[in-house]
Design a protein around this motif. Structure first.
Motif, mmCIF file in Angstrom:
data_model
loop_
_atom_site.group_PDB
_atom_site.id
_atom_site.type_symbol
_atom_site.label_atom_id
_atom_site.label_comp_id
_atom_site.label_asym_id
_atom_site.label_seq_id
_atom_site.Cartn_x
_atom_site.Cartn_y
_atom_site.Cartn_z
ATOM 1 N N GLU A 154 41.750 41.335 3.279
ATOM 2 C CA GLU A 154 41.136 42.202 2.276
ATOM 3 C C GLU A 154 39.616 42.201 2.383
ATOM 4 O O GLU A 154 38.970 43.186 2.039
ATOM 5 C CB GLU A 154 41.550 41.752 0.858
ATOM 6 C CG GLU A 154 42.990 42.058 0.503
ATOM 7 C CD GLU A 154 43.321 43.559 0.597
ATOM 8 O OE1 GLU A 154 42.457 44.379 0.226
ATOM 9 O OE2 GLU A 154 44.433 43.873 1.064
ATOM 10 N N SER A 175 45.024 43.248 14.697
ATOM 11 C CA SER A 175 46.083 44.216 14.431
ATOM 12 C C SER A 175 47.248 44.035 15.414
ATOM 13 O O SER A 175 48.414 44.065 15.025
ATOM 14 C CB SER A 175 45.488 45.623 14.528
ATOM 15 O OG SER A 175 46.487 46.583 14.348
ATOM 16 N N GLU A 197 52.281 46.332 4.642
ATOM 17 C CA GLU A 197 50.976 46.737 4.088
ATOM 18 C C GLU A 197 49.835 46.046 4.838
ATOM 19 O O GLU A 197 48.805 46.655 5.131
ATOM 20 C CB GLU A 197 50.882 46.362 2.595
ATOM 21 C CG GLU A 197 51.842 47.102 1.675
ATOM 22 C CD GLU A 197 53.286 46.645 1.821
ATOM 23 O OE1 GLU A 197 53.529 45.439 2.040
ATOM 24 O OE2 GLU A 197 54.198 47.505 1.745
ATOM 25 N N GLN A 200 49.221 47.717 8.047
ATOM 26 C CA GLN A 200 48.504 48.985 7.860
ATOM 27 C C GLN A 200 47.022 48.750 7.612
ATOM 28 O O GLN A 200 46.169 49.436 8.167
ATOM 29 C CB GLN A 200 49.120 49.778 6.695
ATOM 30 C CG GLN A 200 50.365 50.545 7.089
ATOM 31 C CD GLN A 200 51.218 50.938 5.877
ATOM 32 O OE1 GLN A 200 50.859 50.637 4.732
ATOM 33 N NE2 GLN A 200 52.335 51.601 6.118
ATOM 34 N N THR A 201 46.738 47.779 6.750
ATOM 35 C CA THR A 201 45.337 47.463 6.450
ATOM 36 C C THR A 201 44.583 47.110 7.733
ATOM 37 O O THR A 201 43.481 47.589 7.979
ATOM 38 C CB THR A 201 45.251 46.268 5.468
ATOM 39 O OG1 THR A 201 46.036 46.587 4.318
ATOM 40 C CG2 THR A 201 43.827 45.986 5.050
ATOM 41 N N LYS A 204 43.767 50.025 9.996
ATOM 42 C CA LYS A 204 42.631 50.836 9.512
ATOM 43 C C LYS A 204 41.286 50.192 9.803
ATOM 44 O O LYS A 204 40.255 50.847 9.778
ATOM 45 C CB LYS A 204 42.760 51.080 8.001
ATOM 46 C CG LYS A 204 43.807 52.122 7.665
ATOM 47 C CD LYS A 204 43.761 52.455 6.175
ATOM 48 C CE LYS A 204 45.146 52.799 5.648
ATOM 49 N NZ LYS A 204 45.499 52.061 4.424
ATOM 50 N N GLN A 205 41.297 48.871 10.051
ATOM 51 C CA GLN A 205 40.024 48.178 10.290
ATOM 52 C C GLN A 205 39.582 48.250 11.742
ATOM 53 O O GLN A 205 38.500 47.781 12.097
ATOM 54 C CB GLN A 205 40.135 46.722 9.823
ATOM 55 C CG GLN A 205 40.237 46.618 8.302
ATOM 56 C CD GLN A 205 40.568 45.206 7.825
ATOM 57 O OE1 GLN A 205 40.767 44.294 8.629
ATOM 58 N NE2 GLN A 205 40.653 45.041 6.512
#
Ligand SMILES: [Zn+2]
Length: 207
Positions: A154, A175, A197, A200-201, A204-205
């Motif tokens: 996060e 990832s 989730e 996915q996070t 996106k990074q």
């Protein structure tokens, strides 16, 4: 398949005046080979010996030492394991013999059918991750500082501030490993389960 025992959970906390208190996660893998991953600081030898003993293992029983990278808190007790082959980042050695292996070309080093060492540069340019198929049939990734701790999903500042020699590659490898792992054992925190989730996070990074 292999049995995985976390001997010590790693931690890291930033304090004022540019100091950090940290030690790494230290893991024992028992199976076709006995393997220890990341051997903490040089001041931890007694702790490691007694933790191994509680799993019925003495240092001479260890066949492989893997240090996920060459920082001092991940290599501190490699010299307890003189019967083992040592893998420190991309470097593989036994005594004064060095084995050339193309980690830098992306090749995976297979230790046995349930354990392999894969290149995951980023934190340093020669970081590796140990992938283990557990006795429960799950894929466990012992990542060293590719992941600092669960909270760094996060808040990417946590892994960036822990030091990243190549943040583009690191984000990509974070990832990639999450996509194939059921569990991640990060360098400085407790293990955590990989969710959809979370994958996915991390995707996106990637920049
Ligand atoms: Zn570390």
């Amino acid at each position: 398949m292999s049995e995985i025992a976390v001997l010590f959970n790693g931690y890291s906390t930033m304090s004022a005046n540019d100091e950090m208190t940290a030690n790494c996660t230290c893991t024992l893998i028992k199976g076709a080979h006995n393997i220890i991953v990341d051997t903490m600081t040089a001041w931890d030898s007694d702790k490691i010996i007694s933790a191994l003993k509680s799993h019925g293992v003495i240092p001479e029983d260890i066949n492989y030492v893997v240090s996920t990278h060459g920082h001092s808190d991940h290599i501190g007790n490699n010299n307890l394991f003189l019967k083992a082959k040592h893998i420190v980042g991309f470097s593989i050695s036994y005594k004064d013999k060095y084995y050339i292996f193309p980690f830098d070309k992306g090749q995976e080093y297979v230790i046995n059918e349930s354990v392999k060492v894969v290149p995951t540069p980023g934190h340093t340019l020669s970081d590796v991750t140990v992938l283990v198929k557990s006795n429960q049939g799950e894929q466990v990734a012992i990542t060293g500082d590719l992941f600092e701790k669960h909270e760094d999903i996060e808040d990417p500042n946590i892994w960036l501030e822990a030091g990243s020699e190549d943040k583009v590659q690191q984000a990509r490898n974070r990832s990639k490993i999450a996509d194939i792992a059921d569990w991640i054992m990060p360098g400085h925190g407790a293990q955590f389960q990989v969710t959809k989730e979370l994958r996915q996070t991390l995707r996106k990074q990637i920049v």
